[in-house]
Design an enzyme around this catalytic site. Structure first.
Site, PDB file in Angstrom:
ATOM      1  CG  LEU A 171      -5.075  11.576  46.681  1.00 59.23           C
ATOM      2  CD1 LEU A 171      -6.071  10.875  47.600  1.00 59.23           C
ATOM      3  CD2 LEU A 171      -5.078  10.896  45.323  1.00 59.23           C
ATOM      4  CE  LYS A 172      -1.599  18.321  41.512  1.00 59.43           C
ATOM      5  NZ  LYS A 172      -1.376  16.924  41.098  1.00 59.43           N
TER       6      LYS A 172
ATOM      7  CG  HIS B 148      -9.590  23.144  46.263  1.00 58.55           C
ATOM      8  ND1 HIS B 148      -9.214  23.895  45.183  1.00 58.55           N
ATOM      9  CD2 HIS B 148     -10.232  23.986  47.093  1.00 58.55           C
ATOM     10  CE1 HIS B 148      -9.602  25.150  45.352  1.00 58.55           C
ATOM     11  NE2 HIS B 148     -10.242  25.219  46.502  1.00 58.55           N
ATOM     12  CG  ASP B 149     -14.467  19.356  49.779  1.00 53.67           C
ATOM     13  OD1 ASP B 149     -15.360  20.141  50.166  1.00 53.67           O
ATOM     14  OD2 ASP B 149     -14.712  18.285  49.201  1.00 53.67           O
TER      15      ASP B 149
ATOM     16  CG  ASN C  81     -15.558  18.735  58.982  1.00 54.64           C
ATOM     17  OD1 ASN C  81     -14.991  18.463  60.032  1.00 54.64           O
ATOM     18  ND2 ASN C  81     -16.512  17.974  58.451  1.00 54.64           N
ATOM     19  CB  THR C  82     -14.406  17.790  53.432  1.00 56.37           C
ATOM     20  OG1 THR C  82     -15.769  18.023  53.752  1.00 56.37           O
ATOM     21  CG2 THR C  82     -14.300  16.596  52.505  1.00 56.37           C
TER      22      THR C  82
ATOM     23  CB  THR D 172       4.544  22.555  36.346  1.00 51.71           C
ATOM     24  OG1 THR D 172       4.022  21.264  36.653  1.00 51.71           O
ATOM     25  CG2 THR D 172       5.354  23.042  37.503  1.00 51.71           C
TER      26      THR D 172
ATOM     27  NE  ARG E  46       8.607  16.117  30.520  1.00 50.54           N
ATOM     28  CZ  ARG E  46       7.936  15.758  31.615  1.00 50.54           C
ATOM     29  NH1 ARG E  46       8.553  15.606  32.758  1.00 50.54           N
ATOM     30  NH2 ARG E  46       6.637  15.520  31.554  1.00 50.54           N
TER      31      ARG E  46
ATOM     32  N   GLY F 123       7.836  11.939  36.349  1.00 48.86           N
ATOM     33  CA  GLY F 123       6.944  10.871  35.934  1.00 48.86           C
ATOM     34  C   GLY F 123       7.375  10.266  34.617  1.00 48.86           C
TER      35      GLY F 123
HETATM   36  O1  C5P Z   1       5.170  12.944  33.774  1.00 45.92           O
HETATM   37  P1  C5P Z   1       5.572  14.180  34.513  1.00 45.92           P
HETATM   38  O2  C5P Z   1       7.052  14.184  34.897  1.00 45.92           O
HETATM   39  O3  C5P Z   1       5.147  15.456  33.842  1.00 45.92           O
HETATM   40  O4  C5P Z   1       4.785  14.055  35.896  1.00 45.92           O
HETATM   41  C1  C5P Z   1       4.686  15.103  36.834  1.00 45.92           C
HETATM   42  C2  C5P Z   1       3.776  14.665  37.940  1.00 45.92           C
HETATM   43  O5  C5P Z   1       3.691  15.719  38.885  1.00 45.92           O
HETATM   44  C3  C5P Z   1       2.357  14.337  37.500  1.00 45.92           C
HETATM   45  O6  C5P Z   1       1.918  13.234  38.294  1.00 45.92           O
HETATM   46  C4  C5P Z   1       1.562  15.566  37.853  1.00 45.92           C
HETATM   47  O7  C5P Z   1       0.244  15.252  38.236  1.00 45.92           O
HETATM   48  C5  C5P Z   1       2.324  16.096  39.072  1.00 45.92           C
HETATM   49  N1  C5P Z   1       2.210  17.525  39.341  1.00 45.92           N
HETATM   50  C6  C5P Z   1       2.524  18.501  38.404  1.00 45.92           C
HETATM   51  N2  C5P Z   1       2.379  19.824  38.712  1.00 45.92           N
HETATM   52  C7  C5P Z   1       1.971  20.193  39.933  1.00 45.92           C
HETATM   53  C8  C5P Z   1       1.678  19.212  40.895  1.00 45.92           C
HETATM   54  C9  C5P Z   1       1.808  17.872  40.560  1.00 45.92           C
HETATM   55  O8  C5P Z   1       2.960  18.182  37.303  1.00 45.92           O
HETATM   56  N3  C5P Z   1       1.917  21.461  40.254  1.00 45.92           N
END
Ligand code: C5P
Length: 237
Positions: free
Chosen positions: A60-61, A63-64, A67-68, A123, A185, A214
């Site tokens: 969920l990355k 960033h706040d 405390n939150t 990335t 990839r 992904g």
């Molecule tokens: O589909 P793909 O292989 O590009 O998915 C990469 C996953 O990693 C995505 O869910 C993306 O939100 C996550 N991600 C990213 N770069 C980051 C952190 C997370 O691509 N620095």
């Protein structure tokens, strides 16, 4: 290698994410849950994954204010997330607060402490975009190392970074610091919006601890076959 591959459950539909998880159960041992998967599946899924011996990376990355974020991370630790991330650019105080809260919750509940990670630079961002976005002349890789060192100082276990930056982070933060790399990839997959990428075997050879994949898996006609092909590549086969 099975323990080092994380499949990003980025399908929009909850049932599809669930069906995909059912299919991948024997093949992979980590899934990444982002906003889509969490909203569609609900927090009960952490129990399901744990019963099915699948670890969960909650992406969920956060960033706040400190405390939150501490409360967010504490809540998700309670739900059973095994790995949780936050933007390292949120600052040392924010990351420290998250670490303290996660460890307190884990101790109270007698569960393992979650792996906490700082996100460095996405990335999908290249050098020119980074400099434009942040109005900075600093090299992107210097910023990645700067953020990784801050994450380490704050007590986080590691970072999310491009496979292209592993070597620099290792040098700066040591062998025990966990490096999780998206931007993977295989040669047979589409690049999509990812820019700082490598193949699975290259990421492993560069020293990544975990690979997040992904679309090459979740959009494949046969996701199990795609995951197995990636695992083979990670093993150097
Ligand atoms: O589909 P793909 O292989 O590009 O998915 C990469 C996953 O990693 C995505 O869910 C993306 O939100 C996550 N991600 C990213 N770069 C980051 C952190 C997370 O691509 N620095």
């Amino acid at each position: 290698m099975k323990e080092r591959l994380i499949v990003a459950l980025d399908l929009e539909d909850g049932n599809e994410n669930f069906e995909l998880s059912e299919k991948l159960k024997g093949t992979v041992s980590w899934v990444k849950i982002g906003y889509q998967a969490l909203y569609s599946l609900g927090t009960e899924v952490f129990a399901w994954y744990s019963e099915n011996r699948i670890n969960t990376f909650l992406d969920l990355k956060f960033h706040d204010i400190p405390n939150t974020v501490a409360r967010d991370v504490g809540t998700m630790t309670k739900h059973g997330a095994n790995m949780i991330n936050m933007h390292a650019s949120g600052g040392i105080e924010m990351m420290q607060a998250a670490r303290i809260r996660a460890d307190d919750v884990a101790q109270d509940r007698r569960i393992d402490k979650p792996i906490l990670l700082g996100v460095t630079i996405l990335t999908s961002t290249n050098e020119a975009e980074f400099q434009f976005q942040f109005g900075s002349e600093r090299h992107l890789s210097n910023q990645v190392v700067f953020l990784a060192k801050q994450a380490k100082e704050a007590g986080l276990d590691g970072v999310v970074a491009s496979p292209l930056e592993i070597e620099l982070i290792r040098k700066a933060c040591g062998d025990d610091f966990i490096i999780v790399t998206p931007g993977i990839r295989p040669s047979w997959a589409n690049r999509g919006d990812q820019k700082r990428i490598t193949t699975p075997s290259e990421a492993i050879n560069r020293g990544a601890d975990f690979l997040v994949v992904g679309r090459p898996i979740i959009e494949a006609d046969d996701p199990i076959e795609a995951a197995e092909m990636i695992l083979d590549e990670m093993r150097g086969e």
